[in-house]
Scaffold this active site. Structure first.
Site, mmCIF file in Angstrom:
data_model
loop_
_atom_site.group_PDB
_atom_site.id
_atom_site.type_symbol
_atom_site.label_atom_id
_atom_site.label_comp_id
_atom_site.label_asym_id
_atom_site.label_seq_id
_atom_site.Cartn_x
_atom_site.Cartn_y
_atom_site.Cartn_z
ATOM 1 N N LYS A 178 -50.575 -41.446 -22.126
ATOM 2 C CA LYS A 178 -50.705 -40.049 -22.577
ATOM 3 C C LYS A 178 -52.025 -39.445 -22.082
ATOM 4 O O LYS A 178 -52.037 -38.341 -21.516
ATOM 5 C CB LYS A 178 -50.663 -39.981 -24.114
ATOM 6 C CG LYS A 178 -50.826 -38.570 -24.663
ATOM 7 C CD LYS A 178 -51.132 -38.553 -26.160
ATOM 8 C CE LYS A 178 -52.565 -38.936 -26.444
ATOM 9 N NZ LYS A 178 -53.052 -38.534 -27.769
ATOM 10 N N LYS A 196 -63.422 -36.408 -23.175
ATOM 11 C CA LYS A 196 -62.558 -37.537 -23.559
ATOM 12 C C LYS A 196 -61.601 -37.921 -22.430
ATOM 13 O O LYS A 196 -61.462 -39.095 -22.093
ATOM 14 C CB LYS A 196 -61.772 -37.149 -24.818
ATOM 15 C CG LYS A 196 -60.697 -38.113 -25.230
ATOM 16 C CD LYS A 196 -61.255 -39.415 -25.780
ATOM 17 C CE LYS A 196 -60.143 -40.403 -26.055
ATOM 18 N NZ LYS A 196 -60.656 -41.709 -26.450
ATOM 19 N N THR A 212 -56.678 -36.811 -29.630
ATOM 20 C CA THR A 212 -56.848 -36.596 -28.187
ATOM 21 C C THR A 212 -55.704 -35.710 -27.710
ATOM 22 O O THR A 212 -54.540 -36.129 -27.743
ATOM 23 C CB THR A 212 -56.812 -37.938 -27.422
ATOM 24 O OG1 THR A 212 -57.830 -38.791 -27.936
ATOM 25 C CG2 THR A 212 -57.050 -37.704 -25.933
HETATM 26 P P1 NAD Z 1 -51.182 -43.198 -35.305
HETATM 27 O O1 NAD Z 1 -49.810 -42.959 -34.788
HETATM 28 O O2 NAD Z 1 -51.531 -44.527 -35.861
HETATM 29 O O3 NAD Z 1 -51.521 -42.101 -36.452
HETATM 30 C C1 NAD Z 1 -51.079 -40.788 -36.439
HETATM 31 C C2 NAD Z 1 -50.576 -40.468 -37.837
HETATM 32 O O4 NAD Z 1 -50.231 -39.091 -37.911
HETATM 33 C C3 NAD Z 1 -49.314 -41.272 -38.226
HETATM 34 O O5 NAD Z 1 -49.608 -42.040 -39.388
HETATM 35 C C4 NAD Z 1 -48.261 -40.182 -38.476
HETATM 36 O O6 NAD Z 1 -47.396 -40.511 -39.539
HETATM 37 C C5 NAD Z 1 -49.132 -38.990 -38.816
HETATM 38 N N1 NAD Z 1 -48.501 -37.698 -38.624
HETATM 39 C C6 NAD Z 1 -47.814 -37.225 -37.558
HETATM 40 N N2 NAD Z 1 -47.455 -35.946 -37.752
HETATM 41 C C7 NAD Z 1 -47.923 -35.590 -38.966
HETATM 42 C C8 NAD Z 1 -47.887 -34.395 -39.724
HETATM 43 N N3 NAD Z 1 -47.274 -33.308 -39.265
HETATM 44 N N4 NAD Z 1 -48.466 -34.386 -40.953
HETATM 45 C C9 NAD Z 1 -49.092 -35.482 -41.417
HETATM 46 N N5 NAD Z 1 -49.163 -36.656 -40.745
HETATM 47 C C10 NAD Z 1 -48.589 -36.696 -39.530
HETATM 48 O O7 NAD Z 1 -52.165 -42.798 -34.105
HETATM 49 P P2 NAD Z 1 -53.715 -43.167 -33.961
HETATM 50 O O8 NAD Z 1 -53.866 -44.431 -33.192
HETATM 51 O O9 NAD Z 1 -54.367 -43.009 -35.298
HETATM 52 O O10 NAD Z 1 -54.188 -41.999 -32.967
HETATM 53 C C11 NAD Z 1 -54.388 -40.657 -33.409
HETATM 54 C C12 NAD Z 1 -55.044 -39.880 -32.291
HETATM 55 O O11 NAD Z 1 -56.290 -40.495 -31.935
HETATM 56 C C13 NAD Z 1 -54.208 -39.807 -30.998
HETATM 57 O O12 NAD Z 1 -54.345 -38.529 -30.417
HETATM 58 C C14 NAD Z 1 -54.859 -40.886 -30.121
HETATM 59 O O13 NAD Z 1 -54.680 -40.620 -28.729
HETATM 60 C C15 NAD Z 1 -56.306 -40.790 -30.546
HETATM 61 N N6 NAD Z 1 -57.102 -42.017 -30.330
HETATM 62 C C16 NAD Z 1 -56.592 -43.240 -30.658
HETATM 63 C C17 NAD Z 1 -57.355 -44.368 -30.442
HETATM 64 C C18 NAD Z 1 -56.824 -45.758 -30.782
HETATM 65 O O14 NAD Z 1 -57.436 -46.744 -30.361
HETATM 66 N N7 NAD Z 1 -55.749 -45.880 -31.537
HETATM 67 C C19 NAD Z 1 -58.662 -44.259 -29.923
HETATM 68 C C20 NAD Z 1 -59.173 -42.989 -29.640
HETATM 69 C C21 NAD Z 1 -58.373 -41.871 -29.859
#
Ligand code: NAD
Length: 294
Positions: A243, A168, A93
């Protein structure tokens, strides 16, 4: 020959999404900065690469699931230079403007690109029941649909590049405002001597009905599976809601749309998500609404 997917960002959402691609028969090579995320993905059949560049080197599709627009744009600058004629799919997102910049970076380097953010949370990622909102041209939408269908239940074509992110942030603006509305109603009901169950029984079958009430109810009791029953363990973290509402408020400013309640919701969640509350489910905002209503 098996469709090869490079998957970057194997966190709470990306990990189970990559696992579902493996289950659907794709050959998934993944990478995450965090070792525990890499190990969990490997246990689900993802081939773990030594770097993001290595993960996408021979991929036909490149999926990113990263926290913010900055990380997505950094990754695109690096990965669009090493991939060979791939379909870039960003499921994070991020801001509508960042999504368009990312798609342009990919196209200039000879790739195709779509934005495909998701709704449905970690449970939806695990159950492959996510809703995808896609910004793409018609041909790119047709190409990405089967990949997304392996991770979700609904795939909606919202328009051209950036339209998925627009849908979204609009959806999450509704969600942020409605969670505050439900929290305020419970706080008011409490002070008027109304039981949580009585208010729930009426509002859940009347015109106050909404997801924030009937699925993610912010008080313990009426919906046993809601985070309020487990100390507000997320769920959907307050920091991520802050965010998303910030992205919506910025988009409203850029488009000269008043969105007064959306902006107020963004302020309330930004205040709430400082410090320890950042990792709590966003429904925990009811605790501050009680304080301010006292
Ligand atoms: P998260 O923090 O659990 O996962 C993100 C991952 O990206 C982490 O494991 C981190 O180590 C990795 N990362 C960061 N920079 C990196 C890089 N340069 N190379 C490789 N890996 C890297 O977050 P999430 O909950 O999985 O959310 C991810 C996205 O999805 C966000 O934008 C969030 O807003 C969106 N989202 C989350 C949810 C939810 O319920 N958690 C629901 C819908 C959308």
């Amino acid at each position: 020959m098996t469709h090869r997917i490079g998957f970057v960002g194997l966190g709470n959402m990306g990990g189970p999404m990559a696992a579902n691609l493996v289950k659907a028969g794709y050959r998934v090579t993944g990478y995450d900065l965090a070792e525990d995320a890499r190990e969990r993905a490997a246990a689900h059949g993802v081939v773990v690469a030594g770097s993001a560049a290595e993960a996408v080197g021979d991929a036909e599709s490149v999926v990113t699931m990263l926290p913010t627009g900055r990380q997505v744009l950094d990754a695109y600058r690096e990965l669009t230079a090493v991939a060979r004629g791939a379909l870039f799919v960003d499921c994070s997102t991020i801001a509508v403007g960042d999504a368009r910049v990312a798609a342009d970076l990919a196209r200039v380097a000879g790739h195709r690109a779509v934005d495909a953010p998701v709704s449905g949370g970690v449970a939806g990622a695990e159950a492959a029941s996510l809703t995808f909102m896609v910004g793409a041209g018609d041909a790119d939408f047709a190409a990405v649909e089967p990949v997304l269908a392996a991770m979700g239940r609904r795939v909606v074509h919202c328009g051209a590049s950036g339209a998925g992110q627009a849908a979204k942030i609009c959806n999450n603006m509704i969600l942020g405002i409605s969670m505050i509305a439900v929290g305020e109603a419970f706080a008011l009901g409490e002070s008027l001597g109304l039981s949580h169950q009585a208010l729930f029984d009426v509002a859940s079958t009347a015109s106050g009905q909404c997801w924030a009430l009937t699925t993610n109810c912010p008080v313990p009791g009426p919906v046993p599976t809601s985070p309020a029953n487990r100390g507000y363990a997320a769920g959907f973290a307050a920091a991520l809601m802050a965010k998303d509402l910030g992205l919506a408020a910025d988009a409203a400013t850029a488009s000269a749309v008043p969105a007064e309640l959306g902006r107020r919701a963004a302020e309330l969640f930004a205040d709430f998500a400082q410090g320890e509350a950042a990792g709590l489910d966003f429904s925990a905002i009811i605790t501050t609404l009680r304080e301010t209503s006292a």
